[in-house]
Design an enzyme around this catalytic site. Sequence first.
Site, short mmCIF file in Angstrom:
data_model
loop_
_atom_site.label_atom_id
_atom_site.label_comp_id
_atom_site.label_asym_id
_atom_site.label_seq_id
_atom_site.Cartn_x
_atom_site.Cartn_y
_atom_site.Cartn_z
N GLU A 93 0.84 -1.20 0.00
CA GLU A 93 0.00 0.00 0.00
C GLU A 93 0.88 1.25 0.00
O GLU A 93 0.70 2.16 -0.81
CB GLU A 93 -0.89 0.00 1.24
CG GLU A 93 -1.55 1.33 1.58
CD GLU A 93 -1.79 1.48 3.06
OE1 GLU A 93 -0.98 2.13 3.75
OE2 GLU A 93 -2.80 0.92 3.54
N ASP A 154 -5.06 -3.21 -2.96
CA ASP A 154 -4.88 -1.76 -3.08
C ASP A 154 -3.47 -1.41 -3.53
O ASP A 154 -3.28 -0.55 -4.40
CB ASP A 154 -5.27 -1.04 -1.79
CG ASP A 154 -4.50 -1.50 -0.57
OD1 ASP A 154 -3.89 -2.59 -0.61
OD2 ASP A 154 -4.52 -0.78 0.44
#
Length: 407
Positions: A93, A154
């Site tokens: 991330e 993500d």
Amino acid sequence: MKVFRNSIIRKSAVLFCAVLLILPAGLSLAANKPFPQHTSYTSGSIKPNNVTQSAMDNAVKSKWNSWKGSFLKPAATGQYYVKYNSAGETVSEAHGYGMLFTVLMAGYDSNAQSYFDGLYRYYKAHPSNNNPYLMAWKQNSSFQNIGGANSATDGDMDIAYALLLADKQWGSSGAINYLQAAKDMINAIMSNDVNQSQWTLRLGDWATSGIFDTATRPSDFMLNHMKAFRAATGDARWDNVINKTYTIINSIYNGYSSNTGLLPDFVVMSGSNYQPAEAGFLEGANDGKYYYNSSRTPWRITTDYLMTGDTRALNQLNKMNTFIKSATSSNPANIKAGYNLNGTALVTYNSGAFYAPFGVSAMTSSSHQSWLNSVWSYTANASAEGYYEESIKLFSMIVMSGNWWTY
């Protein structure tokens, strides 16, 4: 005269080569989309009007300088990583955030491409065991994979999107073919991070069985990313994922947060319907509430509206804007770091991961102008926090200042 001209040409060529030799390796010679960009967003959207454009640009530059100094660090030779905690660990991330920031700040930061390429090399050095084009989600301070060498959706999506932007920023004819690297990663995301029976985004390439196979995370609802993936690859399956994502947003909004527009950290499938996850589903007691994952949704979902004008989530965003202004008496200092979906606060303190994204969602309508101005000023003048909060503040400021752009 001809001899004189040829002599000039030869001398110019020698001088050009000499200049190339003294340039630091990896330094970007030019940025096609240098910061600031001042992008024209969807008609009817707004930006802060209590400060000048130059002041907003300078605030973003200052925040970037601070972020870079605190979190962007050298790793192995020729590599960079993003230090996300005091132990010196990192996660994919954070890595995606670093790649996005460096490509967006190119032109202002003369070392942006060198940083970006170093981050790319770190990503390539830490592949997921499930697909080598995806990134293992966590490494320790010795840059060894920990917590399982599998991916988080993500991080994968931000890295892939950053590679698309890099192709637009610097082209793909240099040492790294950014466009091909992006396509390879986008195809891997489709293969491993997407449930192709439900067309939902998985939590990662590991989430392929049981309740996890049909679970999804609203903070991964990067609709503008997915539209860029569709455009770059021509893969029509992305339309299925985009459409399903909008369906889930509205299903949760209409069924569980009709008075607030808030989305939970995690969503699970129950029968043919989607609902907030139960407490303890994956991370803790607030998995089914508006907490540190979903604090990003006002930024992520609104950015797609600003760039494309797609109104399919606009009712949810408008309700959320109305709720948060009312709940805080239009004072961003009163925003709390977490809410139940009915709007009651979970905690008594504030956090930049929560207040900054509401500035992005306020950009949808001129009716939010004074609120947007307040959130901008509060964010731009706030004290420094940790990696996560500072990252979300910087992203939100880039969008609020009109400096986000797309593939």
